[in-house]
Write an enzyme that holds these catalytic residues in place. Structure first.
Site, PDB file in Angstrom:
ATOM      1  CB  CYS A   1     -21.922  -1.616  50.946  1.00 16.80           C
ATOM      2  SG  CYS A   1     -20.943  -1.765  52.458  1.00 16.80           S
TER       3      CYS A   1
ATOM      4  CG  HIS B   1      -2.897   1.322  41.055  1.00 15.02           C
ATOM      5  ND1 HIS B   1      -1.841   0.786  40.346  1.00 15.02           N
ATOM      6  CD2 HIS B   1      -3.660   1.989  40.147  1.00 15.02           C
ATOM      7  CE1 HIS B   1      -1.957   1.112  39.065  1.00 15.02           C
ATOM      8  NE2 HIS B   1      -3.044   1.851  38.920  1.00 15.02           N
TER       9      HIS B   1
ATOM     10  CB  CYS C   1     -17.755  -3.630  52.187  1.00 16.56           C
ATOM     11  SG  CYS C   1     -19.009  -4.805  51.627  1.00 16.56           S
TER      12      CYS C   1
ATOM     13  CD  GLN D   1       1.962   2.775  37.909  1.00 11.60           C
ATOM     14  OE1 GLN D   1       1.418   1.925  37.202  1.00 11.60           O
ATOM     15  NE2 GLN D   1       3.196   3.188  37.672  1.00 11.60           N
TER      16      GLN D   1
ATOM     17  CG  ASN E   1      12.853   0.633  34.575  1.00 10.95           C
ATOM     18  OD1 ASN E   1      13.478  -0.417  34.670  1.00 10.95           O
ATOM     19  ND2 ASN E   1      11.530   0.687  34.683  1.00 10.95           N
TER      20      ASN E   1
ATOM     21  CB  THR F   1       6.304   2.382  36.464  1.00  6.09           C
ATOM     22  OG1 THR F   1       5.162   1.772  35.844  1.00  6.09           O
ATOM     23  CG2 THR F   1       6.620   3.693  35.773  1.00  6.09           C
TER      24      THR F   1
ATOM     25  CB  VAL G   1      -0.860  -0.728  47.225  1.00  6.50           C
ATOM     26  CG1 VAL G   1      -1.616  -0.488  45.942  1.00  6.50           C
ATOM     27  CG2 VAL G   1      -0.109  -2.068  47.165  1.00  6.50           C
ATOM     28  CG  ASP G   2       5.025   0.381  48.962  1.00  8.74           C
ATOM     29  OD1 ASP G   2       4.973   1.620  49.103  1.00  8.74           O
ATOM     30  OD2 ASP G   2       5.757  -0.171  48.117  1.00  8.74           O
TER      31      ASP G   2
HETATM   32  C1  BJW Z   1      13.396  -0.886  39.072  1.00  3.42           C
HETATM   33  C2  BJW Z   1      14.177  -1.438  40.041  1.00  3.42           C
HETATM   34  C3  BJW Z   1      14.939  -0.551  40.795  1.00  3.42           C
HETATM   35  C4  BJW Z   1      13.172  -3.049  39.130  1.00  3.42           C
HETATM   36  N1  BJW Z   1      14.863   0.761  40.533  1.00  3.42           N
HETATM   37  N2  BJW Z   1      13.330   0.411  38.833  1.00  3.42           N
HETATM   38  C5  BJW Z   1      -6.040   1.097  27.626  1.00  3.42           C
HETATM   39  C6  BJW Z   1      -5.473   0.169  26.772  1.00  3.42           C
HETATM   40  C7  BJW Z   1      -5.388  -1.161  27.131  1.00  3.42           C
HETATM   41  C8  BJW Z   1      -5.867  -1.620  28.358  1.00  3.42           C
HETATM   42  C9  BJW Z   1      -6.411  -0.695  29.199  1.00  3.42           C
HETATM   43  C10 BJW Z   1      -6.505   0.633  28.834  1.00  3.42           C
HETATM   44  N3  BJW Z   1      -7.081   1.302  29.870  1.00  3.42           N
HETATM   45  C11 BJW Z   1      -7.342   0.435  30.859  1.00  3.42           C
HETATM   46  C12 BJW Z   1      -6.945  -0.797  30.473  1.00  3.42           C
HETATM   47  C13 BJW Z   1      -7.079  -2.038  31.273  1.00  3.42           C
HETATM   48  C14 BJW Z   1      -6.049  -2.143  32.383  1.00  3.42           C
HETATM   49  C15 BJW Z   1      -4.636  -2.137  31.797  1.00  3.42           C
HETATM   50  O1  BJW Z   1      -3.907  -1.187  31.844  1.00  3.42           O
HETATM   51  N4  BJW Z   1      -4.223  -3.268  31.268  1.00  3.42           N
HETATM   52  C16 BJW Z   1      -2.876  -3.405  30.698  1.00  3.42           C
HETATM   53  C17 BJW Z   1      -2.173  -4.556  31.393  1.00  3.42           C
HETATM   54  C18 BJW Z   1      -2.996  -3.553  29.228  1.00  3.42           C
HETATM   55  N5  BJW Z   1      -6.203  -1.079  33.351  1.00  3.42           N
HETATM   56  C19 BJW Z   1      -7.169  -1.147  34.268  1.00  3.42           C
HETATM   57  O2  BJW Z   1      -7.951  -2.067  34.317  1.00  3.42           O
HETATM   58  C20 BJW Z   1      -7.256   0.000  35.263  1.00  3.42           C
HETATM   59  N6  BJW Z   1      -8.593   0.444  35.346  1.00  3.42           N
HETATM   60  C21 BJW Z   1      -9.151   1.228  34.394  1.00  3.42           C
HETATM   61  O3  BJW Z   1      -8.493   1.755  33.536  1.00  3.42           O
HETATM   62  O4  BJW Z   1     -10.520   1.366  34.511  1.00  3.42           O
HETATM   63  C22 BJW Z   1     -11.236   1.804  33.350  1.00  3.42           C
HETATM   64  C23 BJW Z   1     -11.228   0.683  32.324  1.00  3.42           C
HETATM   65  C24 BJW Z   1     -11.436  -0.622  32.713  1.00  3.42           C
HETATM   66  C25 BJW Z   1     -11.416  -1.638  31.760  1.00  3.42           C
HETATM   67  C26 BJW Z   1     -11.152  -1.356  30.430  1.00  3.42           C
HETATM   68  C27 BJW Z   1     -10.922  -0.034  30.051  1.00  3.42           C
HETATM   69  C28 BJW Z   1     -10.968   0.998  31.017  1.00  3.42           C
HETATM   70  C29 BJW Z   1      -6.898  -0.496  36.667  1.00  3.42           C
HETATM   71  C30 BJW Z   1      -5.468  -0.895  36.805  1.00  3.42           C
HETATM   72  C31 BJW Z   1      -5.208  -1.449  38.206  1.00  3.42           C
HETATM   73  C32 BJW Z   1      -3.828  -2.028  38.351  1.00  3.42           C
HETATM   74  N7  BJW Z   1      -3.763  -2.755  39.586  1.00  3.42           N
HETATM   75  C33 BJW Z   1      -2.511  -3.324  40.002  1.00  3.42           C
HETATM   76  C34 BJW Z   1      -2.743  -4.128  41.322  1.00  3.42           C
HETATM   77  C35 BJW Z   1      -2.924  -3.160  42.485  1.00  3.42           C
HETATM   78  C36 BJW Z   1      -3.268  -3.879  43.733  1.00  3.42           C
HETATM   79  C37 BJW Z   1      -2.136  -4.695  44.246  1.00  3.42           C
HETATM   80  O5  BJW Z   1      -1.029  -4.186  44.518  1.00  3.42           O
HETATM   81  O6  BJW Z   1      -2.335  -5.899  44.403  1.00  3.42           O
HETATM   82  O7  BJW Z   1      -1.528  -2.300  40.196  1.00  3.42           O
HETATM   83  S1  BJW Z   1      -1.761  -4.389  38.761  1.00  3.42           S
HETATM   84  C38 BJW Z   1      -0.105  -3.888  39.096  1.00  3.42           C
HETATM   85  O8  BJW Z   1       0.435  -3.178  37.945  1.00  3.42           O
HETATM   86  C39 BJW Z   1      -0.204  -2.865  40.226  1.00  3.42           C
HETATM   87  C40 BJW Z   1       0.815  -1.849  39.806  1.00  3.42           C
HETATM   88  O9  BJW Z   1       0.575  -0.618  40.464  1.00  3.42           O
HETATM   89  C41 BJW Z   1       0.657  -1.806  38.311  1.00  3.42           C
HETATM   90  C42 BJW Z   1       1.844  -1.248  37.569  1.00  3.42           C
HETATM   91  O10 BJW Z   1       2.966  -2.052  37.761  1.00  3.42           O
HETATM   92  P1  BJW Z   1       4.394  -1.374  37.962  1.00  3.42           P
HETATM   93  O11 BJW Z   1       4.393  -0.578  39.205  1.00  3.42           O
HETATM   94  O12 BJW Z   1       4.794  -0.679  36.723  1.00  3.42           O
HETATM   95  O13 BJW Z   1       5.302  -2.651  38.269  1.00  3.42           O
HETATM   96  P2  BJW Z   1       6.008  -3.669  37.236  1.00  3.42           P
HETATM   97  O14 BJW Z   1       6.337  -4.883  38.007  1.00  3.42           O
HETATM   98  O15 BJW Z   1       5.236  -3.824  35.997  1.00  3.42           O
HETATM   99  O16 BJW Z   1       7.347  -2.906  36.814  1.00  3.42           O
HETATM  100  C43 BJW Z   1       8.406  -2.660  37.731  1.00  3.42           C
HETATM  101  C44 BJW Z   1       9.489  -1.908  37.012  1.00  3.42           C
HETATM  102  O17 BJW Z   1      10.492  -1.588  37.957  1.00  3.42           O
HETATM  103  C45 BJW Z   1      10.173  -2.710  35.876  1.00  3.42           C
HETATM  104  O18 BJW Z   1      10.211  -1.894  34.700  1.00  3.42           O
HETATM  105  C46 BJW Z   1      11.590  -2.938  36.407  1.00  3.42           C
HETATM  106  O19 BJW Z   1      12.570  -2.898  35.372  1.00  3.42           O
HETATM  107  C47 BJW Z   1      11.741  -1.778  37.337  1.00  3.42           C
HETATM  108  N8  BJW Z   1      12.697  -1.963  38.410  1.00  3.42           N
HETATM  109  N9  BJW Z   1      13.987  -2.838  39.986  1.00  3.42           N
HETATM  110  C48 BJW Z   1      14.033   1.184  39.528  1.00  3.42           C
HETATM  111  N10 BJW Z   1      15.765  -1.030  41.755  1.00  3.42           N
HETATM  112 ZN    ZN Z   2     -20.727  -3.906  53.010  1.00  4.20          ZN
END
Ligand code: BJW
Ligand code: ZN
Length: 256
Positions: free
Chosen positions: A132, A121, A129, A103, A215, A190, A105-106
């Site tokens: 487009c 992601h 863009c 997940q 984790n 995650t 983006v780095d």
């Molecule tokens: C350590 C550590 C160490 C610390 N060692 N560990 C079904 C149900 C409900 C909602 C939805 C659903 N399906 C879709 C949705 C909507 C939404 C969603 O999921 N919402 C929830 C919040 C409820 N999903 C979407 O919108 C997705 N699109 C989609 O499904 O399209 C179809 C659709 C749309 C609308 C409705 C329904 C369907 C798109 C999701 C895009 C996420 N984008 C981001 C930003 C990316 C760009 C950017 O970087 O700026 O992605 S948000 C952010 O969260 C980023 C991450 O990749 C993502 C996940 O986060 P991650 O990686 O888990 O990080 P953290 O901070 O949460 O956790 C870090 C963990 O590390 C912690 O647990 C720490 O304990 C641990 N940790 N140190 C190991 N040393």
């Molecule tokens: Zn364009």
């Protein structure tokens, strides 16, 4: 920080598996100095990521959103892969079928030498863009705060996936297929809070995979895993490689 050692059962699963899937999140890059999204360090100025990582935020306040990404691009450019990234690159060499779904983006997995990486992601260093979809290289906010624009007149944005947007269909399909055939599935660094990425673990479980979470903290999905290794991935993953007698290097294994 103390951490849990991998069980004999996990090592046996990893010894006999042919197909392994790893899902990574922001925690894997935390030890490289890149802040996670939720919990400590998840704030930028007074904004939570959920407030900025949306098309609506970009459409209403493009300069603010770009400033957040410029700050993060700089952190990524200065960051180096950590021992957790290198250990995953070493683990890949053991398997004929190994898929690293990230997940993040780095780009740090690729820089550590991981080969079969699926970026769900997007990638923060690329731009495209917003209207487009044309690729726009590394176009960015300039020093005077001028927003980058496309020939079509649309605004250029970072090439990442925001809430409410569809994931790249080909990447998601490959991640689903790999998870549906996994014998071992590792979910690392995650919070398992964001779909559809978090659902890959359920898919692997239905396929009979041995499910492992790495984790330091409990997540929403911890109780669904067969084994939970508590601690930082930068300590646990190298230990795992050593237990598997994998040649683990803390430097890139391949020139990239
Ligand atoms: C350590 C550590 C160490 C610390 N060692 N560990 C079904 C149900 C409900 C909602 C939805 C659903 N399906 C879709 C949705 C909507 C939404 C969603 O999921 N919402 C929830 C919040 C409820 N999903 C979407 O919108 C997705 N699109 C989609 O499904 O399209 C179809 C659709 C749309 C609308 C409705 C329904 C369907 C798109 C999701 C895009 C996420 N984008 C981001 C930003 C990316 C760009 C950017 O970087 O700026 O992605 S948000 C952010 O969260 C980023 C991450 O990749 C993502 C996940 O986060 P991650 O990686 O888990 O990080 P953290 O901070 O949460 O956790 C870090 C963990 O590390 C912690 O647990 C720490 O304990 C641990 N940790 N140190 C190991 N040393
Ligand atoms: Zn364009």
């Amino acid at each position: 920080m103390p951490y849990t050692a991998p069980s004999r059962e996990l090592l046996q699963h990893l010894e006999k598996a042919r197909s392994v899937v790893v899902l990574t999140g922001a925690g894997v890059s935390a030890e490289s100095g890149i802040p996670t999204f939720r919990g400590q360090g998840g704030l930028w100025r007074e904004f939570r990521p959920e407030e900025l990582a949306t098309a609506a935020a970009f459409e209403q306040r493009p300069k603010l959103v770009w400033e957040w990404y410029m700050w993060r691009r700089q952190l990524v450019a200065q960051a180096e892969p950590n021992p957790g990234h290198f250990a995953l690159a070493a683990l890949e060499t053991k398997y004929s079928e190994f898929t690293l779904v990230t997940q993040n983006v780095d780009g740090l997995h690729m820089r550590a030498g991981s080969r079969n990486v699926i970026e769900l992601h997007g990638n923060i260093m690329r731009s495209r863009c917003h209207e487009c979809g044309s690729p726009a290289g590394e176009a960015a906010l300039d020093k005077d705060g001028q927003l980058p624009a496309c020939e079509c007149g649309g605004l250029i944005r970072p090439d990442v996936i925001w809430f409410g947007e569809l994931l790249p269909p080909e990447a998601l399909k490959r991640a689903w297929e790999a998870s549906a055939h996994a014998e071992v599935f590792l979910s690392i660094g995650t919070s398992s809070a964001v779909q559809p990425a978090a659902g890959l673990a359920d898919m692997a479980k239905r396929a009979g995979a041995y499910l492992v979470e790495v984790n330091p903290d409990t997540t929403e999905m911890s109780d669904r895993f067969d084994e939970v290794l508590r601690g930082p991935s930068g300590a646990i993953l190298p230990t795992l490689c050593e237990e598997l007698r994998l040649n683990f290097s803390r430097a890139p294994m391949f020139a990239v």
